[in-house]
Design an enzyme around this catalytic site. Structure first.
Site, PDB file in Angstrom:
ATOM      1  N   TYR A 265       0.841  -1.192   0.000  1.00 42.43           N
ATOM      2  CA  TYR A 265       0.000   0.000   0.000  1.00 42.43           C
ATOM      3  C   TYR A 265       0.877   1.243   0.000  1.00 42.43           C
ATOM      4  CZ  TYR A 265      -4.096  -2.764   1.361  1.00 42.43           C
ATOM      5  OH  TYR A 265      -5.121  -3.667   1.404  1.00 42.43           O
TER       6      TYR A 265
ATOM      7  N   HIS B  81      -6.793  -8.904  -2.506  1.00 40.51           N
ATOM      8  CA  HIS B  81      -8.139  -8.387  -2.219  1.00 40.51           C
ATOM      9  C   HIS B  81      -8.223  -6.906  -2.533  1.00 40.51           C
ATOM     10  CE1 HIS B  81      -5.756  -7.656   1.418  1.00 40.51           C
ATOM     11  NE2 HIS B  81      -6.509  -6.585   1.568  1.00 40.51           N
TER      12      HIS B  81
HETATM   13 FE   FE2 Z   1      -5.858  -4.890   2.644  1.00 39.25          FE
END
Ligand code: FE2
Length: 233
Positions: free
Chosen positions: A105, A157
């Protein structure tokens, strides 16, 4: 005039406390919840207009480009937003966030030893159309390790956040990819007590949605309230 929603079937939703998913131990409520009646404040909510959503917001392969295209496998994610009676919800805000193709991320808390992609921010949003449909163009996210237990890896995901027409149609969940071997090992996924409800979080590969020479297509419908509500994650 507001119509009350059919109640949620709590037996298929993940419990607040699921010790195998470690962080639920600290954040789950310690006292019995107080049910609220479905009054005006529950049956209404914020409404979003087209002016709030930018032209490229739904395309994660283009909304953060600085030096070139993001790396990874380009995918299309389509789906419908449905209410407790199976009716499509038009003009509703759908937001997503996800790791990049390497499983990282773009966030300071994520220090996983995998590269950031300067051309991929990993967040997008879109409004559903008149038929309650949304579409994102993005990159298939990579799996990433997390500290839940020894050798813990999250399956690939995409996080979803949905605003329907009222606060009772607010839903935060995750979409998985079919055939991912990490899914049966995932305590978050396994925290959902009902098999059919778990399966509803796995997107469906759709060859008709797949575009030749361009991107693979996955379908993911979301039910925002009622007994068949998509599980919260
Ligand atoms: Fe996640």
């Amino acid at each position: 005039m507001t119509v009350p929603f059919n109640p949620i079937d709590w037996s298929v939703q993940p419990p607040y406390l699921h010790p195998a998913y470690k962080s639920t131990v600290r954040r789950s409520p310690t006292r019995t919840l107080v049910p609220l009646p479905q009054s005006l404040s529950e049956l209404t909510g914020p409404v979003y207009g087209h002016s709030d959503v930018g032209e490229l917001d739904h395309d994660l392969t283009r909304n953060a480009v600085r030096t070139g295209e993001p790396l990874g496998e380009r995918i299309l994610v389509n789906g419908r937003l449905l209410d407790d009676r199976g009716h499509p919800i038009p003009n509703a805000l759908v937001e997503v966030w996800q790791a990049n193709a390497a499983g990282r991320y773009m966030h300071k808390v994520d220090q996983h030893a995998a590269p950031l992609d300067p051309n991929f921010y990993g967040a997008g949003r879109v409004l559903t159309n008149a038929n309650g449909e949304y579409q994102f163009t993005t990159i298939r996210p990579g799996a990433y390790p997390w500290g839940n237990h020894h050798n813990a890896w999250r399956p690939s995901h995409i996080h979803f956040s949905v605003f329907g027409t009222s606060f009772l149609q607010r839903l935060v969940t995750q979409m998985y990819f079919p055939g991912d071997p990490l899914i049966p090992l995932d305590p978050i996924y396994n925290g959902i007590p009902d098999e059919a409800a778990r399966q509803s979080l796995i997107s469906v590969y759709d060859h008709d949605l797949t575009q030749p020479g361009w991107a693979l297509g996955y379908r993911f419908d979301i039910v925002v309230c009622g007994p068949y509500q998509t599980p919260f994650e």
